[in-house]
Scaffold this active site. Structure first.
Site, mmCIF file in Angstrom:
data_model
loop_
_atom_site.group_PDB
_atom_site.id
_atom_site.type_symbol
_atom_site.label_atom_id
_atom_site.label_comp_id
_atom_site.label_asym_id
_atom_site.label_seq_id
_atom_site.Cartn_x
_atom_site.Cartn_y
_atom_site.Cartn_z
ATOM 1 N N ASP A 97 6.084 14.509 96.330
ATOM 2 C CA ASP A 97 6.560 13.190 95.679
ATOM 3 C C ASP A 97 6.528 12.009 96.840
ATOM 4 O O ASP A 97 6.475 10.826 96.389
ATOM 5 C CB ASP A 97 7.924 13.400 95.050
ATOM 6 C CG ASP A 97 8.916 13.950 96.085
ATOM 7 O OD1 ASP A 97 8.318 14.121 97.286
ATOM 8 O OD2 ASP A 97 9.988 14.137 95.877
ATOM 9 N N HIS A 98 6.525 12.548 98.115
ATOM 10 C CA HIS A 98 6.549 11.623 99.049
ATOM 11 C C HIS A 98 5.382 10.929 99.640
ATOM 12 O O HIS A 98 5.485 10.011 100.194
ATOM 13 C CB HIS A 98 7.106 12.274 100.229
ATOM 14 C CG HIS A 98 8.744 12.460 100.353
ATOM 15 N ND1 HIS A 98 9.259 13.287 99.329
ATOM 16 C CD2 HIS A 98 9.437 12.323 101.328
ATOM 17 C CE1 HIS A 98 10.553 12.923 99.679
ATOM 18 N NE2 HIS A 98 10.627 12.675 100.926
ATOM 19 N N ASP A 162 15.624 17.839 101.811
ATOM 20 C CA ASP A 162 15.619 16.549 101.615
ATOM 21 C C ASP A 162 16.963 16.020 101.562
ATOM 22 O O ASP A 162 17.731 16.716 100.728
ATOM 23 C CB ASP A 162 14.864 15.923 100.395
ATOM 24 C CG ASP A 162 14.647 14.432 100.164
ATOM 25 O OD1 ASP A 162 13.658 14.020 100.583
ATOM 26 O OD2 ASP A 162 15.532 13.809 99.991
ATOM 27 N N ARG A 452 19.134 4.151 100.147
ATOM 28 C CA ARG A 452 19.121 3.940 101.624
ATOM 29 C C ARG A 452 18.805 2.428 101.876
ATOM 30 O O ARG A 452 17.712 2.229 101.204
ATOM 31 C CB ARG A 452 18.069 4.812 102.401
ATOM 32 C CG ARG A 452 18.590 6.079 102.547
ATOM 33 C CD ARG A 452 18.618 6.686 103.782
ATOM 34 N NE ARG A 452 19.853 7.886 103.930
ATOM 35 C CZ ARG A 452 19.411 9.115 103.747
ATOM 36 N NH1 ARG A 452 18.236 9.226 103.831
ATOM 37 N NH2 ARG A 452 20.431 10.084 103.881
ATOM 38 N N SER A 649 18.207 10.630 106.834
ATOM 39 C CA SER A 649 17.157 11.539 106.274
ATOM 40 C C SER A 649 17.213 12.771 107.075
ATOM 41 O O SER A 649 17.500 12.785 108.252
ATOM 42 C CB SER A 649 15.556 11.058 106.245
ATOM 43 O OG SER A 649 14.630 11.658 106.249
ATOM 44 N N ARG A 651 15.006 14.527 107.999
ATOM 45 C CA ARG A 651 13.483 15.026 108.495
ATOM 46 C C ARG A 651 13.612 15.826 109.757
ATOM 47 O O ARG A 651 14.266 15.263 110.751
ATOM 48 C CB ARG A 651 12.655 13.792 108.792
ATOM 49 C CG ARG A 651 13.016 12.674 109.771
ATOM 50 C CD ARG A 651 12.325 11.602 109.487
ATOM 51 N NE ARG A 651 12.231 10.942 108.191
ATOM 52 C CZ ARG A 651 12.065 9.744 107.783
ATOM 53 N NH1 ARG A 651 11.742 8.883 108.796
ATOM 54 N NH2 ARG A 651 12.139 9.449 106.528
#
Length: 757
Positions: A97-98, A162, A452, A649, A651
């Site tokens: 999806d990213h 995520d 965000r 995030s 990440r």
């Protein structure tokens, strides 16, 4: 073979384990339990011997499900390859999806993404087949929306790579966003370790009406709790008002709990969840949920007297709540819409009234109910001959939602006012938006229904100001073209010059009357046996790079380390490891790491992403370049951070890049939960100043020594000696949150290295 589907057998087993574990926990604690305690402690690995002190103990738990998106999924699966396991140990899926960039419209964007990212998709698809993961291909939808539709159920413990994984809290799951290493350990068969969260309750009464939407609940709560107010806490929405909100409305609220730093957010099981489970083809889970209701809501005593059982209680009467708008630049800058026009008019805010683009949808707000309410506003505009006055972009959260709103007409209503439907993917919400250069360069206002809104987040431009509201409010903004417009009180003008006022959207169906249309299938189930599948990674690839284990600690103290950067103010993982154009390199750690600290403001020069190389005296160099120079000369470095360092995030690259480029430690005033855990997992020392004011003592040309590391122990501070350039020295003490088992990660070089020894 691990069952990937959420079946009655899986749910029954989850409830049986919870009941067994909670019998032990109740005997030990001797007090009524909150909902979060029931689910989290109901999943303990060893309930008899587990330490149970909120805010202090690390809980060892057994999640029921792990989900990866396609960006951290790359490093996740590359790290899983290092564990030498041949199959995942729990139900696991990967969701593409990213990587789909918003450029023109959904179909074309998806085609271009398939061509550009083929190497990554092929790797993920073959790794999923080899190791037993379900694979959701590009176009299937945003991970959180697909998980809600396909996999979530009340009481389930889910971890996902995520930060918006808590979306599944809308269906009563305890769903937590983690960095990649946590997920890798769980699919390799280890328990998941999480700091026992503190308890926050939002006690809801009344019913929403008119323009007010579930989105306004979380925007209000963000204003109350701030971006760090729920760090290491679980937020439970309880009270009669909690049972008055649709399952997807609940998901909007729990999704954005990530913006408060919360470990997760959750609602008790109720009839709205049952309705959604039935609508998404999981009717066979409903009787089990109803039989186990006592496991899926707080004890009666807890709801009767929340102040006694929660660390903090926020009370909110939904019937008095007006629509809220938050922003710019931080999701806790909140105000009711009635106060916004005055803020826009106040020159010292420097807000720009004219809206440049309006965007609705995303994983946070693209439900059938959301799209129906936005379509209601669009239909009213159309009846008066009006269209959107600005570019109006619509992101369906999943293929199922897209196909259903196409069938039922909401999509046509949005297109009729000039809406552009983007791919079922993250798109502009995570910066995957190829915006025209003209809009980028100047201060401008966008309005979104996303979650965000940090600077650079959506279009890479630091001057874009993102104001967040509900999809229906954003649709009204798109018609008015100005931020100071309040649809509750102000009028629009039709093409004949007649003023009219929008009516509040009518109550919309929570689920489609005729069920969901699944749309185009992109799901691939793994074969029974994937052992023969070969995983190819081209050594010359720019997109993927096999990962090697990090070197173990050499048992020496870190002495005379230069300070690579001292970040000032908000330092999110977006600032440490920007995404946008860099997303394409996420599977190739070396190429990706050139962006390290690119967005972080350096306290030493006030600039973003540059610093001084203290070995050469060269000023204004990119931080990543300085780090590579130090590493090439065998010199370890330290980074210094401000408050709530690493928010945002999940990440993992914000920890992987410093590790790759020779970092030894990060010393901050305070950390956000996921980032602190990510640093520890990669063998870096995450340390905090005992006195936050000591941050000011660190100078640009200091050398830092961390001494006595051989004796490092839980709860014991670390000695930090600073040598200033003028030869003077001082000693500070630094705190840490390493447990005894986590110190092994540091000594071995990383958490994953435990698999090799």
């Amino acid at each position: 073979m691990v069952a990937i589907e959420s079946t009655p057998e899986m749910a029954a087993a989850v409830y049986a384990t919870m009941a067994r574990n909670l019998a032990v926990v109740r005997r030990r604690l001797g007090r009524p339990l909150t909902l979060a305690d029931k689910i989290l402690l109901g999943h303990l690995d060893d309930p008899e011997h587990q330490e149970l002190e909120p805010g202090k103990s690390y809980l060892l738990t057994r999640p029921d499900r792990v989900v990866f998106q396609d960006v951290l999924g790359q490093t996740g699966l590359l790290q899983f390859m290092q564990t030498r396991r041949d199959k995942v140990a729990v139900a696991t899926t990967v969701h593409c999806d990213h990587l789909i960039q918003a450029r023109h419209e959904g179909r074309q964007d998806l085609r271009e993404s398939l061509a550009e990212n083929q190497e990554v998709y092929d790797f993920l698809r073959s790794a999923a087949a080899k190791y037993g993961l379900g694979f959701w291909g590009p176009g299937a939808g945003i991970i959180h929306q697909v998980v809600l539709e396909q996999y979530a159920f009340p009481g389930e413990l889910i971890i996902g790579t995520d930060s918006h994984t808590p979306n599944a809290g809308g269906l009563g799951a305890c769903a937590v966003g983690v960095g990649g290493a946590d997920a890798v350990e769980v699919i390799a068969g280890l328990p998941w370790e999480v700091l026992y969260p503190k308890h926050i309750a939002v006690y809801l009464t009344g019913n929403m009406s008119g323009w007010t939407a579930p989105k306004d609940v979380i925007l209000y709560v963000a204003g109350q709790l701030t971006v760090s107010g729920a760090t290491n806490a679980i937020v439970e929405y309880i009270g009669p008002g909690a049972r008055a909100i649709s399952a997807t409305g609940k998901a909007t609220i729990t999704n954005m709990g990530a913006e408060l730093g919360a470990t997760t957010s959750i609602f008790p099981a109720d009839e709205h969840m049952a309705k959604y489970l039935r609508a998404t083809g999981k009717d066979n889970l409903v009787p089990l949920m109803e039989q186990n209701q006592h496991l899926l809501e707080p004890d009666k005593e807890v709801e009767a007297d929340p102040a006694k059982y929660y660390d903090r209680v926020v009370e909110l009467d939904l019937s008095k709540l007006e629509p809220y708008v938050v922003g710019p630049h931080s999701p806790d800058r909140a105000r009711p819409i009635s106060k916004l026009a005055a803020e826009v008019a106040d020159p010292k805010n420097e807000f720009i009234d004219e809206i440049s683009t309006a965007l609705i949808g995303s994983c946070t707000n693209s439900s059938y109910e959301d799209m129906s309410r936005a379509a209601d506003i669009a239909e009213q505009a159309k009846a008066h001959g009006l269209k959107a006055a600005v570019p109006f972009l619509v992101t369906p959260g999943s293929e199922q939602v897209r196909a259903t709103i196409e069938r039922d007409g909401q999509m046509q209503s949005l297109k009729d006012i000039n809406g552009t439907v983007l791919a079922n993917a993250c798109g502009p919400c995570i910066g995957q938006w190829r915006r025209s250069v003209a809009a980028d360069a100047v201060p401008n206002t966008i309005v979104t229904s996303y979650n965000r809104n940090f600077p650079r987040r959506n279009d890479g431009s630091p001057t874009t100001m993102n104001f967040i509201g509900s999809p229906e409010i954003v649709t009204a903004f798109a018609l008015a073209k100005r931020l100071s417009f309040n649809p509750l009180t102000d009028t629009l003008t039709d093409p004949d010059g007649k003023p009219f006022r929008l009516e509040p959207p009518r109550p919309a169906p929570e689920v489609p009357a005729h069920g969901f249309d699944p749309g185009l299938a992109t799901y691939i189930a793994p074969p029974e046996d994937g052992s023969a599948i070969k995983l190819e990674v081209d050594p010359k690839s720019e997109r993927l790079q096999l990962m090697e284990p990090w070197a173990a600690w050499d048992h020496k103290d870190f002495v005379d380390m230069p300070v690579l950067i001292k970040t000032k103010g908000k330092t999110t993982t977006d600032h440490i490891s920007p995404a946008g154009p860099w997303l394409r390199y996420r599977g190739h750690l070396d190429k990706f790491s050139d962006n390290m600290f690119m967005g972080a403001t350096n306290a030493f020069n006030g600039e973003a992403g540059t610093g001084v190389n203290v070995l050469t005296g060269e000023k204004g160099e990119a931080i990543g370049k300085i780090a590579r120079y130090y590493k090439a000369h065998g010199i370890r470095w330290v980074a210094v951070g401000d408050h709530n360092y690493g928010e945002g995030s999940s990440r993992e690259h914000a920890a992987l890049s410093p590790r790759l480029l020779g970092g030894a430690a990060v010393i901050a005033r305070s950390f956000a939960r996921i980032h602190e855990s990510n640093l520890k997992k990669q063998g870096l020392l995450a340390l905090t100043f005992q006195d936050p004011a000591d941050y000011d003592r660190i100078r640009v040309d200091d050398r830092i020594s961390l001494v006595g590391l051989e004796e490092m122990a839980p709860g014991q501070p670390v000695e930090c000696r600073i040598t200033h350039a003028d030869g003077t020295t001082e000693t500070l003490w630094l705190n840490h949150t390493f447990s005894a088992s986590q110190l092994e990660w540091f000594r071995k070089g990383s958490a994953l290295n435990l698999f090799h020894h």
